[in-house]
Design an enzyme around this catalytic site. Structure first.
Site, PDB file in Angstrom:
ATOM      1  CG  ASP A   1      16.505  46.815  26.829  1.00 61.90           C
ATOM      2  OD1 ASP A   1      15.552  47.305  25.895  1.00 61.90           O
ATOM      3  OD2 ASP A   1      17.204  45.963  26.711  1.00 61.90           O
ATOM      4  CB  ALA A   2      11.045  50.975  28.305  1.00 63.71           C
ATOM      5  CE  LYS A   3      14.067  44.628  23.756  1.00 67.51           C
ATOM      6  NZ  LYS A   3      14.725  44.795  25.071  1.00 67.51           N
ATOM      7  NE  ARG A   4       6.791  51.113  28.665  1.00 66.18           N
ATOM      8  CZ  ARG A   4       7.249  50.158  29.553  1.00 66.18           C
ATOM      9  NH1 ARG A   4       7.585  49.016  29.081  1.00 66.18           N
ATOM     10  NH2 ARG A   4       7.471  50.241  30.902  1.00 66.18           N
TER      11      ARG A   4
END
EC number: 4.1.1.23
Length: 308
Positions: free
Chosen positions: A107-110
């Site tokens: 869950d990095a939301k890059r």
């Protein structure tokens, strides 16, 4: 050594992410356990707010979830906050999940452009990267096509992406609902549908029916993040999630208020594509592994009963 952006890609020999996720959901229920080592949870577990406390927390949750959940989702920011030592713990967690045959969603939301997006893609999706997960969350708000390096790399390496579409936080409406019938969220969903159609072949439309879990057959690598708490927003915005032909990561189940029995009404024909996430409702049962396992099993069973 991990690949650098632009390097030739080896053939990994793994099944596509959609097929692997469908098998895991069929075997264990459509539950993704969020591994969110918030400082307050470390305190509640009697662990120090150090990299070692982070490590003990993470590996305990991994032990409880392995063989009982379809996937785990470490919250990357909570590892980054410990610097290099926290990233080392995250690498150990991802390696441990691979060894346990447990799917991971970073869950990095890059989200970025050009060579920077290529570097993010290589970090989270490339063969040989110590941070490589089975899937990663992405933000499309620099334009969906800015995510192209990650979308292409995921498709080639048998990994997946989950693109933010309709999130569970109330503030998301101020961006995602803009445009009404031509909303930002609908445009993101349409782009994901086109991406899966490109990878899978054939016209856009729902996956073949008739499987044990309807909608879970033939999932493409491009998934969406759609909150379990969005209520009637999908209908109001005219969004057809079944036509996306990708998995749907659904935060909001559990501590945020969404119940398993609510999800069929929210997701409709796409209910079989839903991978619901729960973190605090499960993690607060720690630190004892048996109690965590019981919480995982109970959540997975009620989701399976509601979603198939």
């Amino acid at each position: 050594m991990p690949e650098r952006p632009g390097a030739p890609l080896p053939a990994p020999g793994r099944a596509p992410f959609g097929a692997r996720l469908a098998r895991a959901m069929d075997a264990h229920g459509p539950l993704c356990v969020g591994i969110d080592p918030h400082p307050g949870l470390l305190d509640a577990w009697g662990l120090p707010r150090t990299a070692e406390g982070l490590r003990r927390f993470s590996l305990t949750v991994l032990e409880a979830a392995a063989g009982r959940a379809a996937a785990v989702k470490p919250q990357v920011a909570l590892y980054e906050s410990y610097g290099a030592a926290g990233i080392a713990v995250l690498e150990e967690l991802l390696a441990g999940a691979r060894a346990a045959d447990l799917l991971t969603v970073a869950d990095a939301k890059r989200g970025d452009i050009g060579s920077t997006m290529e570097a993010y893609a290589a970090a989270w999706l490339a063969e040989g990267s110590p941070l490589a997960a089975d899937a990663v969350t992405l933000s499309p708000y620099l334009g969906f096509e800015s995510l192209r390096p990650a979308l292409d790399l995921a498709a080639r390496t048998g990994r997946g992406t989950f693109v933010l579409a309709l999130t569970s936080n109330p503030e998301g409406r101020s961006v995602q609902h803009v445009g009404g019938a031509d909303s930002v969220a609908r445009a993101v969903c349409s782009a994901a549908a086109a991406e899966n159609a490109r990878v899978l072949g054939g016209a856009e439309g729902p996956a073949p029916a008739g499987a044990a879990a309807a909608g879970r057959t033939g999932l493409g690598p491009c998934g969406l993040v759609v909150g379990a708490t969005v209520g009637d927003a999908l209908a109001a915005l005219g969004i057809d999630l079944a036509g996306v032909r990708g998995p749907l990561l659904a935060p909001g189940y559990g501590a945020q208020g969404a119940r398993a029995e609510d999800l069929p009404a929210v997701f409709g024909a796409a209910a079989g594509q839903v991978l619901a996430t729960s973190s605090r409702a499960i993690l607060r049962r720690g630190p004892a592994v048996p109690a965590l396992r019981e919480a995982v099993e109970r959540s997975a069973a009620e989701l399976a009963a509601a979603l198939g």
